[in-house]
Scaffold this motif. Structure first.
Motif, PDB file in Angstrom:
ATOM      1  N   ALA A  55      -9.518  -1.758  -1.607  1.00  9.97           N
ATOM      2  CA  ALA A  55      -8.271  -1.911  -2.367  1.00  9.97           C
ATOM      3  C   ALA A  55      -8.521  -1.736  -3.865  1.00  9.97           C
ATOM      4  O   ALA A  55      -7.709  -1.127  -4.573  1.00  9.97           O
ATOM      5  N   ARG A  56      -9.633  -2.270  -4.352  1.00 12.04           N
ATOM      6  CA  ARG A  56      -9.963  -2.099  -5.775  1.00 12.04           C
ATOM      7  C   ARG A  56     -10.211  -0.628  -6.097  1.00 12.04           C
ATOM      8  O   ARG A  56      -9.759  -0.121  -7.133  1.00 12.04           O
ATOM      9  N   ILE A  89      -5.912  -3.695   4.088  1.00 12.39           N
ATOM     10  CA  ILE A  89      -6.032  -3.080   2.759  1.00 12.39           C
ATOM     11  C   ILE A  89      -4.795  -3.385   1.929  1.00 12.39           C
ATOM     12  O   ILE A  89      -4.873  -3.701   0.735  1.00 12.39           O
ATOM     13  N   SER A  90      -3.616  -3.311   2.566  1.00 11.47           N
ATOM     14  CA  SER A  90      -2.362  -3.578   1.851  1.00 11.47           C
ATOM     15  C   SER A  90      -2.314  -5.009   1.345  1.00 11.47           C
ATOM     16  O   SER A  90      -1.885  -5.260   0.203  1.00 11.47           O
ATOM     17  N   ASP A 111     -10.968  -5.607   0.800  1.00 12.10           N
ATOM     18  CA  ASP A 111     -10.765  -6.002  -0.599  1.00 12.10           C
ATOM     19  C   ASP A 111     -11.447  -5.042  -1.560  1.00 12.10           C
ATOM     20  O   ASP A 111     -10.909  -4.703  -2.620  1.00 12.10           O
ATOM     21  N   TYR A 120      -4.623  -5.294  -1.525  1.00  6.34           N
ATOM     22  CA  TYR A 120      -4.117  -4.559  -2.685  1.00  6.34           C
ATOM     23  C   TYR A 120      -3.196  -5.449  -3.526  1.00  6.34           C
ATOM     24  O   TYR A 120      -3.157  -5.330  -4.763  1.00  6.34           O
ATOM     25  N   THR A 121      -2.441  -6.328  -2.872  1.00  3.28           N
ATOM     26  CA  THR A 121      -1.532  -7.210  -3.618  1.00  3.28           C
ATOM     27  C   THR A 121      -2.295  -8.280  -4.396  1.00  3.28           C
ATOM     28  O   THR A 121      -1.741  -8.889  -5.317  1.00  3.28           O
ATOM     29  N   ILE A 151      -8.963   1.900  -4.524  1.00  5.72           N
ATOM     30  CA  ILE A 151      -7.677   2.613  -4.453  1.00  5.72           C
ATOM     31  C   ILE A 151      -6.924   2.466  -5.769  1.00  5.72           C
ATOM     32  O   ILE A 151      -6.362   3.443  -6.287  1.00  5.72           O
ATOM     33  N   ALA A 152      -6.923   1.254  -6.318  1.00  6.61           N
ATOM     34  CA  ALA A 152      -6.243   1.034  -7.603  1.00  6.61           C
ATOM     35  C   ALA A 152      -6.876   1.889  -8.705  1.00  6.61           C
ATOM     36  O   ALA A 152      -6.162   2.492  -9.532  1.00  6.61           O
ATOM     37  N   LEU A 166       0.837  -1.204   0.000  1.00 10.31           N
ATOM     38  CA  LEU A 166       0.000   0.000   0.000  1.00 10.31           C
ATOM     39  C   LEU A 166       0.869   1.250   0.000  1.00 10.31           C
ATOM     40  O   LEU A 166       0.598   2.220  -0.726  1.00 10.31           O
ATOM     41  N   LYS A 187      -5.391  -7.705  -5.848  1.00 11.95           N
ATOM     42  CA  LYS A 187      -6.435  -7.103  -6.701  1.00 11.95           C
ATOM     43  C   LYS A 187      -6.292  -7.537  -8.150  1.00 11.95           C
ATOM     44  O   LYS A 187      -5.226  -7.906  -8.614  1.00 11.95           O
TER      45      LYS A 187
END
Length: 368
Positions: free
Chosen positions: A318-319, A361-362, A315, A365-366, A321-322, A248, A368
């Motif tokens: 995280a999507r 979240i981190s 999850d 994120y990996t 954020i991307a 993240l 996603k």
């Protein structure tokens, strides 16, 4: 163990040089360690050879008694009480120490030089200066051990659980050392009234003293050991959390590099610095991740205008954020205002809950 304890507390003193109570504790441990070193036969014989017979005996007692007096003063300074009474008690202990050491030195000086290397097994125990040396010295030890035991027990009532447990073990050891000092006085009287080695009694008394000293050292080291274990466990935990925040942090710091503080190089010359700074590095990374989310939040609102960004599952957030990172322009207009939104609020209002939320979240994120 006393040397290790001295070094450990000396490092604490370097971080807090104006802490008077800590200075007293470091002095206490250093004096006791110096006395123990001087009690080694090789060291003692070398000192006597360089100075004069009996000097080691006086120096050992002076150092060890000074260490015990410092221990008493430490407890007097650490336990709350009336300042005037505390000052009187400290003056009394310092004066008593000075008087006893001077008297011991005078008794050694009054003993013929050929007899100054005496011990509890000497055949000259009936000589007044020799008998008084042990009776006076052990009387002081009885007082110092008892006073320290009483004060340690009083301090244990106010201390945390680990420190209190260590102090109670230490008190038990001090009580045993009091008994051993009283036993040495009894041995002196026995050897005057009934000359002989009294080997069985002497052996039992030495065993009591050795076991009691072991208990004192265990009591001293217990809380320090727990403190060291807790510290190392927190270092390992924060290093792990630091690594878990990396995905993240990498994404957010790439989008907002101005939020990242200057990093110290991580070459081999800085490895020890890295270990000592594990907590600082973790806190900094956590803050930088949180700041990055605040800066990214206007774009998150654009990506998910109806979502509750403060309570979204990791999850799903995280999507978003991307997607928000793709939406963010390479350079932002400095004259534009970007209203921030609340992102990923933790369930509890504490640092590690916040870290747990960001780590979740981190991790997501990996994937996603």
């Amino acid at each position: 163990m006393l040397i290790v304890g001295t070094a450990w507390k000396f490092l604490d003193l370097m971080r807090a040089p104006h802490d008077k109570v800590l200075r007293i504790l470091v002095s206490c441990l250093a004096l006791l360690a110096a006395g123990q070193i001087l009690s080694f036969p090789e060291v003692g014989s070398t000192v006597d050879r360089l100075t004069g017979t009996g000097v080691t005996k006086v120096a050992f007692n002076g150092l060890y008694m000074s260490g015990l007096a410092a221990l008493t003063v430490f407890f007097l300074s650490a336990v709350p009480g009336e300042p005037a009474l505390r000052r009187r008690q400290i003056r009394f202990n310092v004066s008593l120490l000075g008087g006893v050491v001077i008297l011991l030195a005078a008794l050694v000086a009054a003993t013929p030089e050929s007899m100054r290397g005496h011990s509890l097994s000497t055949p000259h125990m009936a000589r007044p200066t020799i008998a008084l040396f042990y009776l006076v010295g052990n009387s002081y030890f009885i007082y110092a051990y008892l006073a320290s035991a009483v004060l340690a027990l009083r301090f244990a009532r106010m201390a945390g659980p680990h420190l209190a447990a260590g102090l109670r073990v230490m008190t038990l050891g001090l009580a045993g050392m009091t008994a051993a000092s009283a036993g040495r006085m009894i041995l002196v009287c026995l050897r005057i009234w009934e000359p002989g080695s009294h080997q069985a009694f002497n052996q039992l008394n030495w065993s009591t003293g050795d076991w009691s000293l072991g208990l004192v050292l265990v009591g001293i080291s217990y809380s320090a050991g727990v403190q060291l274990f807790t510290y190392l466990r927190s270092v390992v935990r924060h290093r792990r959390m630091y690594r878990e925040l990396t995905p993240l942090w990498t994404a957010l710091s790439g989008a907002f590099p101005e939020l990242v503080l200057h990093e110290v190089p991580t070459g081999s010359g800085h490895r020890r610095w890295w270990v000592r700074r594990a907590h600082e590095r973790f806190y900094r990374r956590l803050v930088e991740c949180r700041d990055g989310l605040v800066r990214l939040s206007p774009y998150l609102v654009q990506v998910a205008p109806t979502a509750d960004l403060a309570r979204l599952p990791a999850d799903q957030l995280a999507r978003y954020i991307a997607e928000a990172l793709k939406l963010k322009p390479t350079s932002e207009n400095v004259d534009s205002s970007y209203p921030a939104a609340r992102i990923a609020l933790p369930a509890a209002d504490d640092l590690h809950s916040d870290a747990g939320e960001l780590i979740a979240i981190s991790r997501a994120y990996t994937k996603k």
